[in-house]
Design a protein around this motif. Structure first.
Motif, mmCIF file in Angstrom:
data_model
loop_
_atom_site.group_PDB
_atom_site.id
_atom_site.type_symbol
_atom_site.label_atom_id
_atom_site.label_comp_id
_atom_site.label_asym_id
_atom_site.label_seq_id
_atom_site.Cartn_x
_atom_site.Cartn_y
_atom_site.Cartn_z
ATOM 1 N N ASP A 77 0.185 -17.217 -21.384
ATOM 2 C CA ASP A 77 0.637 -15.841 -21.617
ATOM 3 C C ASP A 77 0.692 -15.029 -20.324
ATOM 4 O OD1 ASP A 77 0.804 -16.397 -24.287
ATOM 5 O OD2 ASP A 77 -1.085 -15.416 -24.804
ATOM 6 N N ARG A 78 -0.231 -15.288 -19.412
ATOM 7 C CA ARG A 78 -0.329 -14.495 -18.186
ATOM 8 C C ARG A 78 0.073 -15.236 -16.914
ATOM 9 N NH1 ARG A 78 -2.019 -9.496 -18.759
ATOM 10 N NH2 ARG A 78 -3.413 -8.955 -20.435
ATOM 11 N N VAL A 79 -0.032 -16.558 -16.896
ATOM 12 C CA VAL A 79 0.116 -17.326 -15.658
ATOM 13 C C VAL A 79 1.341 -18.240 -15.706
ATOM 14 C CG1 VAL A 79 -0.975 -19.102 -14.215
ATOM 15 C CG2 VAL A 79 -2.353 -17.263 -15.184
ATOM 16 N N ILE A 80 2.054 -18.304 -14.569
ATOM 17 C CA ILE A 80 3.148 -19.258 -14.385
ATOM 18 C C ILE A 80 2.886 -20.009 -13.087
ATOM 19 C CG2 ILE A 80 5.613 -19.561 -13.941
ATOM 20 C CD1 ILE A 80 6.169 -17.139 -15.631
ATOM 21 N N ARG A 81 3.118 -21.328 -13.119
ATOM 22 C CA ARG A 81 2.917 -22.167 -11.936
ATOM 23 C C ARG A 81 4.181 -22.970 -11.649
ATOM 24 N NH1 ARG A 81 -1.028 -22.778 -15.503
ATOM 25 N NH2 ARG A 81 -3.078 -22.014 -14.990
ATOM 26 N N GLY A 82 4.458 -23.148 -10.350
ATOM 27 C CA GLY A 82 5.596 -23.960 -9.948
ATOM 28 C C GLY A 82 5.288 -24.690 -8.664
ATOM 29 N N LYS A 83 6.173 -25.659 -8.317
ATOM 30 C CA LYS A 83 5.924 -26.475 -7.129
ATOM 31 C C LYS A 83 7.232 -26.966 -6.540
ATOM 32 C CE LYS A 83 3.338 -30.380 -5.527
ATOM 33 N NZ LYS A 83 2.085 -31.039 -5.569
ATOM 34 N N LYS A 84 7.259 -27.061 -5.226
ATOM 35 C CA LYS A 84 8.344 -27.719 -4.504
ATOM 36 C C LYS A 84 7.708 -28.494 -3.358
ATOM 37 C CE LYS A 84 12.610 -27.443 -2.070
ATOM 38 N NZ LYS A 84 13.777 -26.674 -1.729
ATOM 39 N N MET A 85 7.706 -29.801 -3.480
ATOM 40 C CA MET A 85 7.085 -30.701 -2.515
ATOM 41 C C MET A 85 5.630 -30.292 -2.298
ATOM 42 S SD MET A 85 10.555 -31.263 -0.259
ATOM 43 C CE MET A 85 9.813 -32.031 1.111
ATOM 44 N N LYS A 86 5.246 -29.901 -1.093
ATOM 45 C CA LYS A 86 3.848 -29.531 -0.809
ATOM 46 C C LYS A 86 3.591 -28.037 -0.981
ATOM 47 C CE LYS A 86 2.045 -33.437 0.798
ATOM 48 N NZ LYS A 86 0.945 -34.063 0.142
ATOM 49 N N GLN A 87 4.605 -27.295 -1.405
ATOM 50 C CA GLN A 87 4.462 -25.852 -1.566
ATOM 51 C C GLN A 87 4.369 -25.513 -3.047
ATOM 52 O OE1 GLN A 87 7.738 -23.311 -0.212
ATOM 53 N NE2 GLN A 87 6.270 -22.332 1.146
ATOM 54 N N GLY A 88 3.520 -24.540 -3.373
ATOM 55 C CA GLY A 88 3.371 -24.124 -4.757
ATOM 56 C C GLY A 88 3.461 -22.625 -4.901
ATOM 57 N N ILE A 89 3.708 -22.191 -6.134
ATOM 58 C CA ILE A 89 3.744 -20.770 -6.461
ATOM 59 C C ILE A 89 2.858 -20.550 -7.681
ATOM 60 C CG2 ILE A 89 5.851 -21.034 -7.849
ATOM 61 C CD1 ILE A 89 6.640 -18.174 -6.871
ATOM 62 N N HIS A 90 2.083 -19.489 -7.644
ATOM 63 C CA HIS A 90 1.171 -19.152 -8.741
ATOM 64 C C HIS A 90 1.330 -17.658 -8.997
ATOM 65 C CE1 HIS A 90 -2.343 -20.317 -11.185
ATOM 66 N NE2 HIS A 90 -2.608 -19.023 -11.120
ATOM 67 N N CYS A 91 1.607 -17.298 -10.238
ATOM 68 C CA CYS A 91 1.828 -15.898 -10.600
ATOM 69 C C CYS A 91 0.933 -15.531 -11.778
ATOM 70 C CB CYS A 91 3.273 -15.670 -11.025
ATOM 71 S SG CYS A 91 4.519 -16.259 -9.874
ATOM 72 N N ILE A 92 0.454 -14.295 -11.760
ATOM 73 C CA ILE A 92 -0.297 -13.771 -12.903
ATOM 74 C C ILE A 92 0.249 -12.394 -13.261
ATOM 75 C CG2 ILE A 92 -2.158 -12.842 -11.463
ATOM 76 C CD1 ILE A 92 -4.060 -13.456 -13.870
ATOM 77 N N LYS A 93 0.441 -12.184 -14.546
ATOM 78 C CA LYS A 93 0.943 -10.905 -15.038
ATOM 79 C C LYS A 93 -0.214 -10.075 -15.555
ATOM 80 C CE LYS A 93 4.287 -8.900 -18.200
ATOM 81 N NZ LYS A 93 5.253 -9.160 -19.268
ATOM 82 N N THR A 94 -0.247 -8.816 -15.140
ATOM 83 C CA THR A 94 -1.223 -7.859 -15.635
ATOM 84 C C THR A 94 -0.479 -6.909 -16.578
ATOM 85 O OG1 THR A 94 -0.887 -6.239 -13.877
ATOM 86 C CG2 THR A 94 -2.442 -8.028 -13.418
ATOM 87 N N GLU A 95 -1.091 -5.805 -16.951
ATOM 88 C CA GLU A 95 -0.417 -4.844 -17.821
ATOM 89 C C GLU A 95 0.841 -4.255 -17.192
ATOM 90 O OE1 GLU A 95 -1.012 -3.877 -21.037
ATOM 91 O OE2 GLU A 95 -2.395 -5.579 -21.004
ATOM 92 N N LYS A 96 0.782 -3.955 -15.879
ATOM 93 C CA LYS A 96 1.881 -3.256 -15.229
ATOM 94 C C LYS A 96 2.456 -3.989 -14.026
ATOM 95 C CE LYS A 96 -0.080 1.179 -16.544
ATOM 96 N NZ LYS A 96 -0.663 2.429 -16.105
ATOM 97 N N ALA A 97 1.877 -5.126 -13.661
ATOM 98 C CA ALA A 97 2.280 -5.792 -12.416
ATOM 99 C C ALA A 97 2.303 -7.311 -12.582
ATOM 100 C CB ALA A 97 1.305 -5.422 -11.300
ATOM 101 N N ILE A 98 2.930 -7.952 -11.609
ATOM 102 C CA ILE A 98 2.885 -9.406 -11.471
ATOM 103 C C ILE A 98 2.463 -9.690 -10.042
ATOM 104 C CG2 ILE A 98 4.180 -11.574 -11.525
ATOM 105 C CD1 ILE A 98 6.123 -10.145 -13.528
#
Length: 129
Positions: A77-98
């Motif tokens: 519900d709050r977290v999204i994860r992604g990857k490209k080779m050795k690089q990754g992205i991690h996101c978390i959503k709060t009430e008003k922000a990401i």
């Protein structure tokens, strides 16, 4: 809660050395603050924000930020994860922000990066953000 949005990027997200690039955006995709080395397009932020709860969108299209397309790994519900080779992205959503963190696996583990991003997200949620 004290400090500017840029302070949260510089002093909390990037300071530990695990996150190499980062941003805080509104849930509408508006940019609040970002690291100097993150050259992100406004449309990328809007796409991330408007599709955040639509995991099928990211499964089909991946996550694109700063021109890099990350393969969708997982989401809650709050977290999204992604990857490209050795690089990754991690996101978390709060009430008003990401909160967005990009990391390189040669400098940290995905879990270390997740801890940094989620700790900042949880801090913002404590203050209604």
């Amino acid at each position: 809660m004290s400090g500017s949005w840029q302070d949260y990027i510089d002093k909390q997200l990037l300071a530990g050395g695990f996150i190499s690039q980062g941003a805080i955006i509104g849930t509408d995709g508006a940019l609040w603050a970002k690291s100097d080395n993150l050259n992100v397009a406004q449309q990328e932020l809007v796409t991330l924000a408007t599709n955040y709860a639509n995991h099928e969108y990211f499964q089909a299209n991946g996550l694109t930020l700063a021109g890099t397309r990350y393969i969708f790994l997982s989401a809650s519900d709050r977290v999204i994860r992604g990857k490209k080779m050795k690089q990754g992205i991690h996101c978390i959503k709060t009430e008003k922000a990401i909160v967005i963190g990009i990391y390189d696996e040669t400098h940290c583990t995905p879990q270390q990066a997740a801890n940094v991003v989620e700790r900042l997200g949880e801090y913002l949620m404590q203050y209604g953000y």
